[in-house]
Design an enzyme around this catalytic site. Structure first.
Site, short mmCIF file in Angstrom:
data_model
loop_
_atom_site.label_atom_id
_atom_site.label_comp_id
_atom_site.label_asym_id
_atom_site.label_seq_id
_atom_site.Cartn_x
_atom_site.Cartn_y
_atom_site.Cartn_z
N GLY B 36 104.37 -8.60 86.23
CA GLY B 36 104.44 -6.68 85.95
C GLY B 36 104.78 -6.68 87.24
O GLY B 36 104.98 -4.78 86.58
N LYS B 227 104.91 -21.77 71.58
CA LYS B 227 105.75 -22.28 72.55
C LYS B 227 106.19 -22.93 73.92
O LYS B 227 107.27 -24.07 73.66
CB LYS B 227 106.99 -21.08 72.58
CG LYS B 227 106.93 -20.41 73.93
CD LYS B 227 106.78 -19.53 74.52
CE LYS B 227 106.68 -18.95 75.93
NZ LYS B 227 106.81 -18.31 77.05
N LYS B 320 101.20 -25.17 87.78
CA LYS B 320 100.36 -25.97 86.69
C LYS B 320 101.15 -26.18 85.55
O LYS B 320 101.82 -25.18 85.19
CB LYS B 320 99.25 -26.09 86.60
CG LYS B 320 98.60 -27.11 87.33
CD LYS B 320 98.22 -28.53 86.99
CE LYS B 320 97.53 -28.78 88.50
NZ LYS B 320 97.97 -31.01 87.63
#
Lengths: 382, 382
Positions: B36, B227, B320
């Protein structure tokens, strides 16, 4: 109509009890370098298993005398090993080395060409009239030339000179990795005869070597050559230490230019071919390893101050880089057709390799966005 | 008909002398993490140059108190640096951090969403009725969920919840490499409004960051998620030390499954999208670097004996892995639809990640050649 070998063998994998003795396809491999030896090993493992092929695989060997004084063919036939070009790997007892090319090919129904590309013109001239008229050929030779009037395909050379059907087999194929049975894929490109292509697929496929047929001989063969130019670009990025992000972008732009160039050259070339092993996978392998990438990296690290000739001599023991000469040939075609703006990566790789631009130009070129409106009706290629 | 902002600004890059004061698009970036912050930097460099955008770029920052006791927004506004998530990089003096999301978005004509994906549902709920009705949005968020009934696209969530147009921007984009202005590319996926897509392209494009529009929002967004599953497969190959040849083959098969799955899910998805930066380039970057690949490599090196949970905890400080959960979600979709045979790589990655198969299965799976005849009418997807 008398039954032909073809007709009798449509059910190749299902021996029938009605036909007692089926003629079998005889295979000869023309070439016995690193990749040729691995190809012989793959094929020999299949001819033993498949009833439609003759067990014995002939392999033409350019005869050499080893330092021990022995002949290379004799050692191969005694040890089942190509001690010079693929030491440590058993080719299979059914591989028979033959130093006489005319003798090796004369009974073959299937010819596998896998020699350095510069030998092919001479070999073809020598084989005119020496092969069976209905013999089928396949070329594993990467590195056709891109001449001013267009690419000079090895498969076309073979087809034209010998008057026979010629497919190609290309892909992400590092010979030494396939020799030790690491998983890999390849693409068979064929022109029209899908039945013949399927036969090549059966002859080469193993549990660790997956082969797919594609009706696009030019697209498949062009991939095998053009990727070397992209590998130089990838090597420059490595030498400049630009990171994986930039490298991936450059590889993508390279793949796009490979596709665009191939389609401009041959309107039959298919987009889907570039998703096959011969396209994206071979490009990845070549841009991760490979000597074009490696020498280009050294070139960029030296800021372009040491020439490719010098680095090649130092790093490759006199071997020449395919990528540098292909980039030059491509450049000539682009110049003649006014296509430089369509192919900023191909153009820049050549400009860098001859010292006209610094290596860092590889990530600057692309500000010139390709403008396809320059080539009439070519928007479809983009 | 009264002139709208849109109508007045069709010639954005060509200021006319007739119109003295043109309304300008106001841009707000919702999110201020690593990517960002880089997005804000890219945008802020362009709003200063392009007359059709308001100079100031608002950036909503989830307020934090730094170890020094200062507020993150205050430090960003004083130093022009996101000292926590992008230290050492000047964002541009025209980037204004705002801890109040409603305040940050209320005047915006263009909203850039770039938060962790799990926050988006809450953010959307909070913004209902708080944004301009004709505001345009773009999502830079990778990692939508693949639910049983189909992929749950972030762009759809934003469109549906806020009732606004939403594009996506994806590509081979390692934030820290773009932050230091290394050459990179990205893809803007849009649904219908090419004019809006072009405006996003202008807002993000710089000399080192090339952006291309593609009319295929689902294809572009799916690439960014799928991907990660392929990256796990590539990591297994690395951990098994299978070499670049096998890795390239696995990446190619992965790209094919990404394409096939996307096309089965959304019939509008285009093959050509997978040649864009969001497709092949992002796949390459992710399979060369990236944490999914890295942890999968460690998993394979340990022979699958240490779980992903354990390795994640050790290697990623509690983060994660997107790839593992996406592989599980994908697996459920494949099970429900009876598609396992069509997607041997996706299926095998999940089976390995839960310990049902050993890591070496990644190069064995593919003996089950995908059989597209199982899905009626799906031959076209292959």
């Amino acid at each position: 109509m008398a039954p032909t070998l073809e007709n009798q063998m449509t059910q190749e994998n299902e021996p029938t009890s009605q036909v007692e003795v089926v003629p079998k396809y005889k295979v000869t491999v023309v070439g016995s370098g690193n990749w040729g030896s691995v190809a012989s090993k793959l094929i020999a493992s299949n001819t033993l298993k498949l009833s439609s092929f003759h067990d014995e695989v002939k392999m033409w060997v350019f005869e050499e005398t080893l330092p021990t004084g022995e002949k290379l063919t004799e050692v191969i036939n005694q040890t089942n090993e190509n001690v010079k070009y693929l030491p440590g790997i058993k080719l299979g007892k059914n591989v028979v080395a033959d130093p006489n090319i005319e003798h090796a090919v004369k009974d073959a129904n299937m010819l596998v060409f896998v020699t350095p590309h510069q030998f092919m013109e001479g070999i073809c001239r020598r084989l005119v009239g020496k092969v069976k008229p209905d013999v089928k050929a396949i070329s594993l030779i990467k590195g056709m030339e891109v001449k001013m009037e267009g690419p000079c395909m090895i498969s076309t050379l073979i087809s034209d000179q010998l008057g026979i059907n010629c497919c190609v087999l290309m892909g992400a194929n590092i010979a030494n990795e396939i020799a030790v049975e690491k998983f890999s894929e390849a693409t068979v490109g064929y022109r029209e005869d899908r039945e013949v292509a399927q036969r090549w697929v059966r002859l080469f496929s193993t549990s660790y070597f997956h082969v797919s047929p594609v009706q696009d001989v030019e697209g498949v063969e062009l991939c095998g050559t053009l990727k070397n130019v992209v590998a130089l670009a990838a090597g420059f990025v490595d030498g400049l230490e630009m990171g994986n992000n930039t490298k991936a972008a450059i590889m993508r732009i390279g793949l796009r230019e490979m596709k665009t160039f191939s389609k401009l050259m041959f309107s039959t070339v298919k987009d889907s071919t570039f998703f096959e092993s011969c396209g994206v996978a071979d490009l990845i392998t070549t841009c991760l390893g490979g000597r074009n990438r490696k020498v280009a990296e050294a070139f960029a690290r030296n800021g372009g101050k040491r020439s490719f000739d010098e680095l090649e001599a130092e790093m490759l023991q006199g071997q020449k880089l395919q990528g540098v000469s292909t980039a030059r040939e491509l450049y000539e075609v682009l110049s003649k057709r006014g296509w430089h703006e369509l192919f900023p990566l191909f153009t820049t790789v050549h400009d860098i390799s001859v010292g006209r631009l610094p290596p860092s130009a590889i990530v600057e070129y692309s500000e010139h966005t390709p403008n396809f409106s320059l080539v009439e009706g070519s928007a479809q290629y983009y």
